[in-house]
Design a protein around this motif. Structure first.
Motif, short mmCIF file in Angstrom:
data_model
loop_
_atom_site.label_atom_id
_atom_site.label_comp_id
_atom_site.label_asym_id
_atom_site.label_seq_id
_atom_site.Cartn_x
_atom_site.Cartn_y
_atom_site.Cartn_z
N PHE A 148 0.63 -1.21 0.14
CA PHE A 148 -0.04 0.01 0.04
C PHE A 148 0.74 1.26 0.15
O PHE A 148 1.95 1.22 0.36
CB PHE A 148 -0.79 0.09 1.10
CG PHE A 148 -1.89 -1.11 1.21
CD1 PHE A 148 -3.06 -0.86 0.76
CD2 PHE A 148 -1.48 -2.37 1.58
CE1 PHE A 148 -4.02 -1.83 0.96
CE2 PHE A 148 -2.49 -3.50 1.93
CZ PHE A 148 -3.78 -3.26 1.50
N VAL A 149 0.16 2.48 -0.48
CA VAL A 149 0.96 3.65 -0.52
C VAL A 149 0.11 4.61 0.24
O VAL A 149 -1.07 4.92 -0.24
CB VAL A 149 1.50 3.92 -1.81
CG1 VAL A 149 1.97 5.41 -1.76
CG2 VAL A 149 2.48 3.23 -2.25
N THR A 150 0.83 5.84 1.10
CA THR A 150 0.22 6.77 1.46
C THR A 150 0.97 7.81 1.12
O THR A 150 2.21 7.77 1.22
CB THR A 150 0.05 6.93 3.16
OG1 THR A 150 -0.62 5.75 3.42
CG2 THR A 150 -0.67 8.14 3.45
N ASP A 151 0.42 8.75 0.37
CA ASP A 151 1.18 9.92 -0.16
C ASP A 151 1.26 11.23 0.59
O ASP A 151 0.13 11.28 1.08
CB ASP A 151 0.97 10.40 -1.64
CG ASP A 151 1.80 11.29 -2.42
OD1 ASP A 151 3.00 10.80 -2.39
OD2 ASP A 151 1.38 12.17 -2.97
N LEU A 174 -5.41 7.20 1.86
CA LEU A 174 -5.22 8.63 1.49
C LEU A 174 -5.35 9.28 2.83
O LEU A 174 -5.92 8.77 3.91
CB LEU A 174 -6.23 8.84 0.72
CG LEU A 174 -6.51 8.22 -0.62
CD1 LEU A 174 -7.71 8.67 -1.25
CD2 LEU A 174 -5.43 8.63 -1.58
N VAL A 175 -4.81 10.41 3.09
CA VAL A 175 -4.44 11.31 4.29
C VAL A 175 -5.80 12.08 3.98
O VAL A 175 -6.27 12.91 5.06
CB VAL A 175 -3.58 12.04 4.64
CG1 VAL A 175 -2.18 11.03 4.62
CG2 VAL A 175 -3.13 13.25 2.97
N LYS A 181 -6.38 13.22 -5.91
CA LYS A 181 -6.36 14.02 -7.10
C LYS A 181 -4.88 13.95 -7.73
O LYS A 181 -4.80 14.16 -8.96
CB LYS A 181 -6.62 15.50 -6.81
CG LYS A 181 -8.23 15.59 -6.51
CD LYS A 181 -8.74 17.20 -6.38
CE LYS A 181 -9.99 17.27 -5.78
NZ LYS A 181 -10.36 18.76 -5.63
N SER A 182 -3.84 14.01 -6.87
CA SER A 182 -2.38 13.86 -7.45
C SER A 182 -2.00 12.46 -7.44
O SER A 182 -0.55 12.39 -7.75
CB SER A 182 -1.45 14.65 -6.65
OG SER A 182 -1.35 14.01 -5.21
N LEU A 183 -2.92 11.48 -7.63
CA LEU A 183 -2.48 10.00 -7.61
C LEU A 183 -3.13 9.38 -8.57
O LEU A 183 -4.23 9.69 -9.20
CB LEU A 183 -2.72 9.30 -6.58
CG LEU A 183 -1.87 9.67 -5.16
CD1 LEU A 183 -2.20 9.23 -3.96
CD2 LEU A 183 -0.26 9.63 -5.41
N PRO A 184 -2.50 8.24 -9.44
CA PRO A 184 -3.10 7.37 -10.39
C PRO A 184 -4.26 6.75 -9.62
O PRO A 184 -4.43 6.39 -8.62
CB PRO A 184 -2.22 6.57 -10.83
CG PRO A 184 -1.14 6.60 -9.96
CD PRO A 184 -1.07 7.83 -9.04
N ILE A 192 -7.93 7.72 5.19
CA ILE A 192 -7.52 7.22 6.76
C ILE A 192 -7.53 8.03 7.51
O ILE A 192 -7.01 8.20 8.93
CB ILE A 192 -6.47 5.87 6.84
CG1 ILE A 192 -5.21 6.44 6.49
CG2 ILE A 192 -6.98 4.94 5.97
CD1 ILE A 192 -4.12 5.64 6.69
N TYR A 193 -7.14 9.44 6.86
CA TYR A 193 -6.61 10.66 7.70
C TYR A 193 -5.59 10.32 8.43
O TYR A 193 -4.72 10.06 7.98
CB TYR A 193 -7.88 11.35 8.29
CG TYR A 193 -8.98 11.87 7.65
CD1 TYR A 193 -9.13 12.90 6.75
CD2 TYR A 193 -10.31 10.90 7.70
CE1 TYR A 193 -10.15 13.25 6.07
CE2 TYR A 193 -11.43 11.54 6.52
CZ TYR A 193 -11.12 12.61 6.08
OH TYR A 193 -12.23 13.15 5.17
#
Length: 392
Positions: A148-151, A174-175, A181-184, A192-193
């Motif tokens: 998984f990735v959180t940006d 996501l935070v 909007k900035s991710l594919p 998950i904030y």
């Protein structure tokens, strides 16, 4: 010239390594989908931030450590990061492994850390467009590990634009809704904030507030602090707490402050920051999409952890209608949301709070209740673990 050749050679090698791992991962995927709902006993969090004096520590960096520490209460958790030398540390139940890296401080390259991925059940990378994230995604997928990735914003590596690594992910965590909007796009994205540590909510805060305005954060143009200084009246005290990373911008802030009651605090420990939050009338985060130098920022604030910290201390907040901040500030209830680049709108809300201290106190208490209900790190860790299990 030799240094440039070495850098280009290193970049080509990195891209080749990621591509080869990507191809292996695609073959591995044909053997069957990778499920994160299988037995989960251990998680690796990977942060590209250097653990050194050269790091620009902001909300994104604090986020990784805080989430990993909270998660360590539920599963074996290792936080992998990068610095000048190899280190193994313990922070409570959290294991911290620091690996040597080359390249830019903001986008390090390392291969040694990949051995850590063999013995964990799941990999969670932080920052999507980073070299170590590119390697970790491809390696994890090749090993048939859920990943998984959180940006947290920011670039550094263009490899993920050239190689569709997002197709290897089990999902983005996501935070904020805005951060998507900035991710594919992927088959699974969950919000998950973020949260605040216990030190901000440990004690009740019903103290009377000073008529003092507060900003906490890095002093960089996209933070919009110049508009805040323009907004305050001459008789209003403004405390600006944060390190100056841009000397030219810091000089502008000092010039704008002349004749006003502005105090710069460029160094403060955690207990001092908590006390500062608790005593302030309001904390303001006036971030902008277009800064004073006319530079554009696509994602200046994906969430705004400073706002949550202030709210946890019983202090209301004012933020601009930028990024993910309006998702955590309920306008007129826990604070106010105003347009960016607008000193007049800021001034109106500041003066209203100055003239209505009881209402400000009530707003602060509602803000604190909202944080305790939804934005502790324990709550975030539980949302994260649930997202792991649901995103098969």
């Amino acid at each position: 010239m030799n240094t440039m050749r070495h850098q280009l050679s290193s970049q080509r090698f990195l891209k080749g390594a990621v591509f080869s791992l990507y191809q292996l991962a695609k073959i591995s995927q044909k053997l069957g989908s990778v499920s994160s709902s299988r037995s989960l006993h251990s998680v690796a969090h990977i942060s590209s931030t250097y653990f050194s004096d050269y790091s620009q520590i902001g909300g994104g960096e604090r986020y990784v450590t805080s989430l990993a520490e909270a998660m360590a209460n539920y599963v074996d958790t290792v936080l992998i990061s990068f610095g000048p030398t190899r280190k193994s540390l313990k922070q409570g139940k959290l294991r911290l492994e620091v690996y040597p890296a080359s390249g830019a401080v903001t986008n390090p390259t390392s291969y040694g850390f990949l051995q850590e991925l063999i013995n964990v059940d799941l990999v969670h990378c932080h920052q999507y467009r980073k070299s170590v994230t590119n390697l970790a995604i491809a390696t994890s997928a090749a090993l048939r590990k859920p990943v998984f990735v959180t940006d947290h914003g920011g670039g550094g590596s263009k490899i993920s634009d050239a190689i569709p690594l997002s197709k290897l992910l089990n999902g983005f965590l996501l935070v904020s809704d805005f951060s998507a909007k900035s991710l594919p796009s992927t088959k699974t994205s969950k919000v998950i904030y973020g949260g605040v540590s216990n030190k901000f909510i440990a004690e009740e805060t019903y103290r009377e507030k000073d008529k003092r305005i507060l900003f906490v954060g890095r002093l960089l143009p996209h933070k919009g602090v110049n508009y805040l200084i323009e907004a305050i009246d001459e008789n209003v005290q403004l405390d600006i707490v944060g390190r100056a990373y841009d000397e030219q911008y810091f000089a502008l802030l000092q010039e704008l402050s002349k004749g006003k009651k502005v105090k710069f605090v460029t160094s403060a420990n955690d207990s001092e920051i908590v006390e500062t939050y608790q005593g302030a009338l309001v904390t303001i985060l006036p971030s902008v999409y277009v800064d004073v130098n006319s530079n554009q920022h696509v994602a200046p604030e994906l969430l705004g952890l400073v706002l949550l910290e202030s709210m946890a201390c019983g202090t209301p907040v004012i933020c601009t209608d930028v990024g993910g901040m309006p998702e955590i500030v309920e306008d007129g209830v826990t604070g106010f949301v105003v347009p960016p680049n607008d000193p007049t709108a800021l001034r109106e809300r500041i003066n209203w709070l100055v003239n209505n201290p009881e209402a400000a106190l009530q707003m602060g208490q509602r803000a604190r209740e909202r944080v305790i209900e939804k934005f502790t790190w324990d709550s975030v860790a539980k949302r994260c673990l649930e997202a792991y299990r649901q995103s098969a």
